[in-house]
Design a protein around this motif. Structure first.
Motif, PDB file in Angstrom:
ATOM      1  N   ARG A   1       0.821  -1.222   0.000  1.00  0.00           N
ATOM      2  CA  ARG A   1       0.000   0.000   0.000  1.00  0.00           C
ATOM      3  C   ARG A   1       0.849   1.264   0.000  1.00  0.00           C
ATOM      4  O   ARG A   1       0.381   2.321  -0.384  1.00  0.00           O
ATOM      5  N   ASN A   2       2.079   1.154   0.473  1.00  0.00           N
ATOM      6  CA  ASN A   2       2.964   2.301   0.587  1.00  0.00           C
ATOM      7  C   ASN A   2       4.366   1.867   0.154  1.00  0.00           C
ATOM      8  O   ASN A   2       5.257   1.741   0.979  1.00  0.00           O
ATOM      9  N   PRO A   3       4.548   1.656  -1.165  1.00  0.00           N
ATOM     10  CA  PRO A   3       5.776   1.019  -1.625  1.00  0.00           C
ATOM     11  C   PRO A   3       7.016   1.905  -1.692  1.00  0.00           C
ATOM     12  O   PRO A   3       8.117   1.393  -1.843  1.00  0.00           O
ATOM     13  N   GLY A   4       6.864   3.176  -1.592  1.00  0.00           N
ATOM     14  CA  GLY A   4       8.000   4.076  -1.765  1.00  0.00           C
ATOM     15  C   GLY A   4       8.111   4.518  -3.217  1.00  0.00           C
ATOM     16  O   GLY A   4       7.688   3.815  -4.139  1.00  0.00           O
ATOM     17  N   ALA A   5       8.683   5.692  -3.418  1.00  0.00           N
ATOM     18  CA  ALA A   5       8.710   6.319  -4.742  1.00  0.00           C
ATOM     19  C   ALA A   5       9.493   5.517  -5.772  1.00  0.00           C
ATOM     20  O   ALA A   5       9.054   5.374  -6.917  1.00  0.00           O
ATOM     21  N   SER A   6      10.649   4.974  -5.422  1.00  0.00           N
ATOM     22  CA  SER A   6      11.450   4.268  -6.429  1.00  0.00           C
ATOM     23  C   SER A   6      10.793   2.957  -6.843  1.00  0.00           C
ATOM     24  O   SER A   6      10.799   2.600  -8.023  1.00  0.00           O
ATOM     25  N   TYR A   7      10.184   2.244  -5.898  1.00  0.00           N
ATOM     26  CA  TYR A   7       9.501   0.988  -6.214  1.00  0.00           C
ATOM     27  C   TYR A   7       8.286   1.262  -7.105  1.00  0.00           C
ATOM     28  O   TYR A   7       8.102   0.621  -8.135  1.00  0.00           O
ATOM     29  N   LEU A   8       7.477   2.237  -6.719  1.00  0.00           N
ATOM     30  CA  LEU A   8       6.307   2.586  -7.513  1.00  0.00           C
ATOM     31  C   LEU A   8       6.723   3.097  -8.895  1.00  0.00           C
ATOM     32  O   LEU A   8       6.123   2.738  -9.911  1.00  0.00           O
ATOM     33  N   GLY A   9       7.772   3.897  -8.942  1.00  0.00           N
ATOM     34  CA  GLY A   9       8.283   4.387 -10.217  1.00  0.00           C
ATOM     35  C   GLY A   9       8.709   3.260 -11.136  1.00  0.00           C
ATOM     36  O   GLY A   9       8.483   3.306 -12.353  1.00  0.00           O
ATOM     37  N   PHE A  10       9.332   2.240 -10.568  1.00  0.00           N
ATOM     38  CA  PHE A  10       9.749   1.077 -11.344  1.00  0.00           C
ATOM     39  C   PHE A  10       8.535   0.388 -11.974  1.00  0.00           C
ATOM     40  O   PHE A  10       8.576  -0.033 -13.121  1.00  0.00           O
TER      41      PHE A  10
END
Length: 137
Positions: free
Chosen positions: A6-15
């Motif tokens: 639910r809250n993966p972090g910006a770099s993970y979500l960006g990937f």
């Protein structure tokens, strides 16, 4: 590395927003893994713990595997890799056929992959209610 779906972090979500082909692993009725290349979209705000979606033809083996698991759904995983970066989402897959759900999944696919798939009256969505996320992105 474990990640909150639910809250993966910006770099993970960006990937997960970049153009990458992915794999979907579903269980065959005999329990062995069936792995195929797919396009995946990730929505950390969807559902209780986030949702991943795969659009596909209702006659595909991957759909048959999910349906064979019964009404509770199938335990599945989607994964993508780019050099040293990788990300896996795990969860319970069910098949969605409602026209609005399919249209939403197609729009999400078009946004991520930069093209709208040709119309397909047999299109369905493998919707994955996420239970786990991991990776290094």
């Amino acid at each position: 590395m474990a990640i909150d779906p639910r809250n993966p972090g910006a770099s993970y979500l960006g990937f997960w927003r970049e153009y990458h082909m992915c794999t979907l692993t579903t269980p065959r009725p005999d329990g062995t893994p069936h792995v195929v290349a797919v396009g995946v979209t990730y929505d950390p705000e969807g559902g209780e713990k986030g949702i991943a979606r795969v659009i596909t033809n209702k006659h595909s083996r991957k759909v048959a595997h999910v349906l064979a698991a019964g009404p509770g759904g199938a335990k599945v995983a989607v994964c993508q890799v780019d050099k040293g970066r990788w990300a896996t989402l795990e969860g319970i897959a069910t098949i969605r056929t409602e026209p609005d759900v399919v249209a939403d999944a197609v729009a999400r696919y078009a946004d991520r992959y930069g093209r709208t798939p040709a119309p397909n009256p047999d299109r369905v969505v493998i919707e994955i209610a996420l239970t786990r996320a991991m990776g290094r992105a």
